[in-house]
Design a protein around this motif. Structure first.
Motif, short mmCIF file in Angstrom:
data_model
loop_
_atom_site.label_atom_id
_atom_site.label_comp_id
_atom_site.label_asym_id
_atom_site.label_seq_id
_atom_site.Cartn_x
_atom_site.Cartn_y
_atom_site.Cartn_z
N GLN A 164 -10.41 2.39 -9.54
CA GLN A 164 -9.10 3.30 -9.32
C GLN A 164 -8.19 2.40 -8.38
O GLN A 164 -8.56 1.54 -7.56
CB GLN A 164 -9.82 4.12 -8.26
CG GLN A 164 -11.08 5.37 -8.88
CD GLN A 164 -11.43 6.33 -7.76
OE1 GLN A 164 -10.32 7.13 -7.17
NE2 GLN A 164 -12.56 6.44 -7.42
N CYS B 162 -6.13 -2.63 -5.33
CA CYS B 162 -4.89 -2.28 -4.44
C CYS B 162 -3.84 -3.03 -4.76
O CYS B 162 -3.86 -4.26 -4.65
CB CYS B 162 -5.40 -2.58 -2.88
SG CYS B 162 -4.09 -1.84 -1.69
N GLY C 239 4.10 11.71 -5.48
CA GLY C 239 2.84 11.38 -6.14
C GLY C 239 3.12 9.92 -6.79
O GLY C 239 2.13 9.57 -7.52
N LEU D 164 6.07 9.03 -1.92
CA LEU D 164 4.52 9.50 -1.67
C LEU D 164 4.75 11.12 -2.02
O LEU D 164 3.72 11.51 -2.62
CB LEU D 164 4.58 9.29 -0.05
CG LEU D 164 2.93 9.86 0.33
CD1 LEU D 164 2.00 9.05 -0.18
CD2 LEU D 164 3.00 9.77 1.92
N LEU E 222 -4.99 1.85 -6.12
CA LEU E 222 -4.20 2.37 -5.09
C LEU E 222 -2.92 1.59 -4.90
O LEU E 222 -2.72 0.43 -4.94
CB LEU E 222 -4.82 2.17 -3.72
CG LEU E 222 -6.40 2.92 -3.66
CD1 LEU E 222 -6.76 2.60 -2.14
CD2 LEU E 222 -6.12 4.56 -3.66
N THR E 223 -1.71 2.19 -4.85
CA THR E 223 -0.41 1.53 -4.85
C THR E 223 -0.05 1.88 -3.23
O THR E 223 0.13 3.17 -2.77
CB THR E 223 0.64 2.13 -5.91
OG1 THR E 223 0.05 1.89 -7.00
CG2 THR E 223 1.84 1.59 -5.59
N HIS F 114 0.23 5.93 -3.47
CA HIS F 114 -1.00 6.73 -2.84
C HIS F 114 -0.78 6.59 -1.37
O HIS F 114 -1.14 7.28 -0.58
CB HIS F 114 -2.28 6.13 -3.28
CG HIS F 114 -2.43 6.23 -4.63
ND1 HIS F 114 -2.01 5.09 -5.53
CD2 HIS F 114 -2.93 7.16 -5.22
CE1 HIS F 114 -2.53 5.53 -6.79
NE2 HIS F 114 -3.05 6.80 -6.59
#
Length: 230
Positions: free
Chosen positions: A11, A46, A64, A61, A13-14, A67
């Motif tokens: 997964q 990440c 969307g 943010l 994450l940004t 993250h």
């Protein structure tokens, strides 16, 4: 027959940060490095995204697009209530603070001899923060407290943080305001390249600002942290 479980798909994450010369970007890199170090346990990847900073980050943010987002307390306050730069949107009731990493100081950097006080920059060429940055948001509050307007400056130049050192040292601007944690790469670069000094705000101005805006507190930038600023 032994069965091997297929590892879960990673997964991603940004994290929206700021300009590469700012503390947000450095802190974001450190955050992602810590997450990546434990990737075998949680499967998270990440990435850090360089951005114009706080206002942009909070809008991204909400859409969307990212993250997590770095932002100042005053911009979070405005976004949560749908005021100031966020007045065209409804209050962001889903916005949540995850952690407070560090304090940030409103830092005023000028070419030596061009100003002794913030008011001395009136009528001169300045950068007050890039569009959609938290710096510009904070500067607007500071100017209201001082009874000043953006139009009181001779010229307001819209520059990204990584353009400020060049602009000041080459004489294209007389000073810049930058809301940042210290030590900051940008301020270190500016003061090491040319005769640049940090200006103080007097206690009267600070008291007025902290009285009008509860998310601001007094602070001190240590002497000797930057070249030519004992």
């Amino acid at each position: 027959i032994p069965v091997c479980a297929k590892p879960p798909a990673p997964q991603f994450l940004t994290v929206a940060t700021g300009g590469i010369t700012g503390v947000y970007y450095t802190a974001g890199e450190a955050l992602c490095a810590a997450i990546e170090k434990a990737r075998a346990r949680h499967g998270l990847r990440c990435t850090v995204e360089s951005t114009p900073a706080a206002v942009h980050n909070l809008n991204a943010l909400r859409r969307g697009d990212v993250h997590f987002a770095f932002a100042q307390a005053d911009t979070e306050f405005a976004a949560a209530r749908g005021i100031e730069e966020f007045r065209k949107a409804t209050p962001d009731t889903q916005l949540r603070a995850v952690a407070a990493f560090h304090l940030e100081w409103m830092t005023i950097v000028v070419r030596r001899g061009s100003a002794a006080h913030l008011e001395d920059l009136v009528g001169k060429r300045v950068s007050l923060g890039a569009a959609q940055s938290g710096t510009r948001h904070s500067v607007d509050a500071l100017l209201r407290t001082l009874g000043k307007r953006v139009n009181d400056f001779g010229e307001v130049v819209l520059l990204k943080p990584d353009e400020l050192a060049d602009a000041l040292c080459q004489g294209r601007i007389d000073g810049y305001l930058y809301h940042v944690g210290h030590p900051a790469r940008l301020v270190e670069e500016t003061t090491s390249r040319c005769a640049a000094v940090l200006l103080p705000l007097d206690a009267t101005r600070i008291n007025a600002l902290t009285r009008d805006y509860a998310y601001f507190v007094p602070g001190t930038i240590a002497g000797g942290l930057y070249a030519g600023n004992p």
